[in-house]
Design an enzyme around this catalytic site. Structure first.
Site, PDB file in Angstrom:
ATOM      1  N   CYS A 210       5.552   5.910   9.916  1.00 38.81           N
ATOM      2  CA  CYS A 210       6.687   5.180   9.348  1.00 38.81           C
ATOM      3  C   CYS A 210       7.641   6.104   8.603  1.00 38.81           C
ATOM      4  O   CYS A 210       8.711   5.676   8.175  1.00 38.81           O
ATOM      5  CB  CYS A 210       6.180   4.090   8.421  1.00 38.81           C
ATOM      6  SG  CYS A 210       4.898   3.091   9.193  1.00 38.81           S
TER       7      CYS A 210
ATOM      8  N   HIS B 172      10.413   2.287   2.538  1.00 35.37           N
ATOM      9  CA  HIS B 172       9.802   1.825   3.782  1.00 35.37           C
ATOM     10  C   HIS B 172       9.188   0.449   3.540  1.00 35.37           C
ATOM     11  O   HIS B 172       8.430   0.238   2.586  1.00 35.37           O
ATOM     12  CB  HIS B 172       8.724   2.817   4.233  1.00 35.37           C
ATOM     13  CG  HIS B 172       7.825   2.255   5.290  1.00 35.37           C
ATOM     14  ND1 HIS B 172       8.321   1.672   6.442  1.00 35.37           N
ATOM     15  CD2 HIS B 172       6.470   2.152   5.362  1.00 35.37           C
ATOM     16  CE1 HIS B 172       7.300   1.252   7.178  1.00 35.37           C
ATOM     17  NE2 HIS B 172       6.179   1.522   6.541  1.00 35.37           N
TER      18      HIS B 172
ATOM     19  N   ASN C  25       6.367  -4.849   9.036  1.00 30.09           N
ATOM     20  CA  ASN C  25       6.447  -3.387   9.021  1.00 30.09           C
ATOM     21  C   ASN C  25       6.929  -2.917  10.398  1.00 30.09           C
ATOM     22  O   ASN C  25       6.207  -3.040  11.377  1.00 30.09           O
ATOM     23  CB  ASN C  25       5.061  -2.823   8.694  1.00 30.09           C
ATOM     24  CG  ASN C  25       5.033  -1.310   8.652  1.00 30.09           C
ATOM     25  OD1 ASN C  25       5.965  -0.649   9.097  1.00 30.09           O
ATOM     26  ND2 ASN C  25       3.950  -0.765   8.116  1.00 30.09           N
TER      27      ASN C  25
HETATM   28  O1  UT7 Z   1       2.925   1.873   7.103  1.00 28.06           O
HETATM   29  C1  UT7 Z   1       1.579   1.808   6.714  1.00 28.06           C
HETATM   30  C2  UT7 Z   1       0.868   0.695   7.510  1.00 28.06           C
HETATM   31  N1  UT7 Z   1      -0.205   0.061   6.867  1.00 28.06           N
HETATM   32  C3  UT7 Z   1      -0.110  -0.674   5.729  1.00 28.06           C
HETATM   33  O2  UT7 Z   1       0.916  -0.809   5.108  1.00 28.06           O
HETATM   34  C4  UT7 Z   1      -1.376  -1.355   5.225  1.00 28.06           C
HETATM   35  C5  UT7 Z   1      -1.658  -1.120   3.769  1.00 28.06           C
HETATM   36  N2  UT7 Z   1      -2.724  -2.004   3.331  1.00 28.06           N
HETATM   37  C6  UT7 Z   1      -2.502  -3.293   3.025  1.00 28.06           C
HETATM   38  O3  UT7 Z   1      -1.369  -3.731   3.020  1.00 28.06           O
HETATM   39  C7  UT7 Z   1      -3.679  -4.151   2.665  1.00 28.06           C
HETATM   40  O4  UT7 Z   1      -4.838  -3.356   2.505  1.00 28.06           O
HETATM   41  C8  UT7 Z   1      -3.942  -5.257   3.738  1.00 28.06           C
HETATM   42  C9  UT7 Z   1      -2.789  -6.281   3.717  1.00 28.06           C
HETATM   43  C10 UT7 Z   1      -4.053  -4.657   5.123  1.00 28.06           C
HETATM   44  C11 UT7 Z   1      -5.235  -5.997   3.406  1.00 28.06           C
HETATM   45  O5  UT7 Z   1      -5.190  -6.505   2.098  1.00 28.06           O
HETATM   46  P1  UT7 Z   1      -6.430  -6.269   1.103  1.00 28.06           P
HETATM   47  O6  UT7 Z   1      -6.105  -6.985  -0.147  1.00 28.06           O
HETATM   48  O7  UT7 Z   1      -6.652  -4.780   0.999  1.00 28.06           O
HETATM   49  O8  UT7 Z   1      -7.610  -7.005   1.853  1.00 28.06           O
HETATM   50  P2  UT7 Z   1      -9.005  -6.420   2.406  1.00 28.06           P
HETATM   51  O9  UT7 Z   1      -8.778  -5.368   3.432  1.00 28.06           O
HETATM   52  O10 UT7 Z   1      -9.838  -6.075   1.261  1.00 28.06           O
HETATM   53  O11 UT7 Z   1      -9.599  -7.674   3.160  1.00 28.06           O
HETATM   54  C12 UT7 Z   1      -9.932  -8.825   2.448  1.00 28.06           C
HETATM   55  C13 UT7 Z   1     -10.449  -9.849   3.430  1.00 28.06           C
HETATM   56  C14 UT7 Z   1     -11.480  -9.320   4.418  1.00 28.06           C
HETATM   57  O12 UT7 Z   1     -12.476 -10.307   4.572  1.00 28.06           O
HETATM   58  P3  UT7 Z   1     -13.917 -10.142   3.864  1.00 28.06           P
HETATM   59  O13 UT7 Z   1     -14.477  -8.878   4.479  1.00 28.06           O
HETATM   60  O14 UT7 Z   1     -13.623 -10.004   2.409  1.00 28.06           O
HETATM   61  O15 UT7 Z   1     -14.617 -11.375   4.250  1.00 28.06           O
HETATM   62  C15 UT7 Z   1     -10.694  -9.236   5.720  1.00 28.06           C
HETATM   63  O16 UT7 Z   1     -11.503  -9.412   6.858  1.00 28.06           O
HETATM   64  O17 UT7 Z   1      -9.368 -10.369   4.215  1.00 28.06           O
HETATM   65  C16 UT7 Z   1      -9.755 -10.401   5.586  1.00 28.06           C
HETATM   66  N3  UT7 Z   1      -8.575 -10.289   6.426  1.00 28.06           N
HETATM   67  C17 UT7 Z   1      -7.853 -11.350   6.803  1.00 28.06           C
HETATM   68  N4  UT7 Z   1      -7.997 -12.667   6.558  1.00 28.06           N
HETATM   69  C18 UT7 Z   1      -7.084 -13.498   7.073  1.00 28.06           C
HETATM   70  C19 UT7 Z   1      -8.006  -9.160   6.932  1.00 28.06           C
HETATM   71  N5  UT7 Z   1      -6.927  -9.501   7.655  1.00 28.06           N
HETATM   72  C20 UT7 Z   1      -6.807 -10.858   7.587  1.00 28.06           C
HETATM   73  C21 UT7 Z   1      -5.883 -11.788   8.110  1.00 28.06           C
HETATM   74  N6  UT7 Z   1      -6.068 -13.090   7.829  1.00 28.06           N
HETATM   75  N7  UT7 Z   1      -4.826 -11.403   8.870  1.00 28.06           N
END
Ligand code: UT7
Length: 335
Positions: free
Chosen positions: A122, A262, A292
Site C-alpha cells: 500500500c 493510507h 483498503n
Molecule cells: O494495508 C495493510 C493491510 N492490512 C490491514 O490493514 C489489517 C490490519 N489489521 C486490522 O485491521 C485488524 O487486525 C483486523 C480488522 C484485521 C482484525 O481486527 P482485530 O481486532 O485484530 O481482530 P482479531 O484478529 O483479534 O480477531 C478477532 C475475532 C477472531 O475470532 P476468535 O478467534 O476470537 O473467535 C476472528 O476469527 O474476529 C474474527 N474475525 C471475524 N469475525 C467476523 C476475523 N474476521 C472476521 C470477520 N467477521 N470478517
C-alpha cells in the site's frame, strides 16, 4: 521535457491528478452472504461500510489507463507530454511483463521507459512519487505515476479475515516541473524486510511455484496476514514517516492543513491521528466508502479531498503510507 537538472523557478510536483473507481458498490451485508461475518463486526473493527468491486470484463490495465487519462486531462496534457511511467501495484495485469507496458501501449505515449513497482504494498504510490520527483529533478522528466489495485480479484472470497478489508480502485498523477505544480516539498521512505512474512501472498513465486495441488488448496490467492502485528506496524511506521518528512521540510505538524493517510482501517487512522496530535478535521478519511484499495488509496483520497474543497492554495498536505514489505513512505505537498 525540461533541460536536465534545471527547473528554474518552477517547483517539481503534481501537475495533474485523476482516479478511476469501478461502478459496482458492495456492502458489508453482501459479504455476509459469502462468509460468516456481519455489517456490525466489519464497521466496529474497520469502519468500512462499502467497497468498489471491479467488473468481470475489467483488468488492472483498464483501471490504470482510465486513471492515467483522467490525470492527463486534469493537467491539460497530451500523451506526448509524458516521458516515463511508473506504476505501483500488487495485482498486475499478467505475471510478465509489467502492467506499465500495457498502459504505455494503450495510452499512446510512444516508446518511453516504463516500469512497475511490484509488491510494494500500500506504500507503492507514495514511494513512486518520490522516485518520480528524483527523475524530474535529475533528468527534467515528466513522469506519470499510477497506483492501481484489483485486490478483490486477488483475495480468497472465503477467508473472512481478509476479504472484507479490501476494494478496487486506481489513481494517477503527472509529476514534473511547472508553474502550477503542487510542490513536493520533501519525501521519505523506508523498508523493514525482516517483517516480510507478516503480510503477503506466498504462492506463485519461485519459493512456492503454482501447482495443481497448491491451487486446489487455494494458496495462490491466500493472503497471509497477522492482523494485529500489521495494525501495530502500520500505526508506528505511518506516524514515524510523518515526523521524518516534516523534519526534512523544517516544519511542524501544526503547519499541516490536511493529513491524507493510507486508508487501511478507521482504527489505524484514529491511532495515527492521536499519535500525530492532530484534530480529526485535519485528517482525510474515506475508508468507510472504499475499504483498503492498496496503492490506489492515497491518490483516491487526495483527489477526493481536493474535489471536496478540503485543500486551499498554499496548504501543506501530508501523505503517509504503509504496506507489505514492510514498506513505508511519506510526502509533504504544498498546494
Ligand atoms: O494495508 C495493510 C493491510 N492490512 C490491514 O490493514 C489489517 C490490519 N489489521 C486490522 O485491521 C485488524 O487486525 C483486523 C480488522 C484485521 C482484525 O481486527 P482485530 O481486532 O485484530 O481482530 P482479531 O484478529 O483479534 O480477531 C478477532 C475475532 C477472531 O475470532 P476468535 O478467534 O476470537 O473467535 C476472528 O476469527 O474476529 C474474527 N474475525 C471475524 N469475525 C467476523 C476475523 N474476521 C472476521 C470477520 N467477521 N470478517
Amino acid at each position: 521535457m525540461n533541460p536536465p537538472g534545471t527547473h528554474g523557478s518552477n517547483p517539481i510536483g503534481l501537475l495533474g491528478l485523476g482516479i478511476y473507481l469501478p461502478e459496482r458498490v458492495m456492502t458489508n451485508d453482501e459479504w455476509a452472504q459469502y462468509v460468516d461475518t456481519s455489517d456490525e463486526w466489519i464497521v466496529a473493527r474497520t469502519g468500512i461500510r462499502t467497497r468498489r468491486i471491479v467488473g468481470e470484463e475489467e483488468s488492472t490495465a483498464d483501471l490504470a489507463l482510465a486513471a492515467a487519462q483522467a490525470a492527463l486531462a486534469d493537467g491539460a496534457f497530451e500523451p506526448a507530454d509524458i516521458d516515463e511511467i511508473v506504476l505501483a501495484t500488487d495485482t498486475p495485469e499478467v505475471f510478465i511483463p509489467d502492467t506499465a507496458a500495457y498502459v504505455q501501449a494503450r495510452l499512446g505515449v510512444g516508446h518511453i521507459p516504463c516500469y512497475d513497482l511490484a509488491g510494494s504494498g500500500c506504500a507503492g504510490f507514495v514511494l513512486a512519487l518520490d522516485i518520480a520527483r528524483s527523475r524530474a529533478l535529475a533528468d527534467g522528466r515528466r513522469v506519470l505515476v499510477i497506483g492501481v489495485e484489483l485486490l478483490t480479484r486477488l483475495m480468497d472470497w472465503e477467508d473472512r479475515n481478509t476479504c472484507v478489508l479490501f476494494g478496487d480502485a486506481a489513481g494517477a498523477a503527472v509529476v514534473g516541473a511547472g508553474p502550477g505544480a503542487v510542490e513536493i516539498v520533501a519525501a521519505t521512505a523506508g523498508t523493514d524486510g525482516s517483517k516480510s512474512d507478516i503480510l503477503g501472498v506466498e504462492a506463485g513465486g519461485t519459493r512456492l511455484p503454482i501447482t495443481v495441488e497448491r491451487v486446489q488448496q487455494g494458496l495462490h490467492k491466500h493472503v497471509v496476514m497477522q492482523g494485529r502485528k500489521v495494525f501495530r506496524e502500520a500505526v508506528g511506521r505511518m506516524s514515524a514517516a510523518s515526523h521524518e518528512v516534516l523534519a526534512k521540510a523544517g516544519v511542524s505538524i501544526d503547519d499541516v492543513a490536511l493529513v491524507v493517510p493510507h486508508q487501511a482501517n478507521l482504527r489505524i487512522l484514529d491511532a495515527v491521528t492521536k499519535r500525530l496530535g492532530v484534530i480529526d478535521e485535519r485528517v482525510f478519511v474515506n475508508v468507510q466508502e472504499y475499504g483498503n484499495t492498496g496503492s490506489a488509496s492515497i491518490p483516491v483520497a487526495l483527489w477526493e479531498a481536493r474535489e471536496q474543497g478540503r485543500i486551499k492554495p498554499g496548504d501543506l498536505v501530508l501523505l503517509t503510507a504503509f504496506g507489505a514489505g514492510f514498506h513505508w513512505a511519506a510526502v509533504l505537498l504544498r498546494f
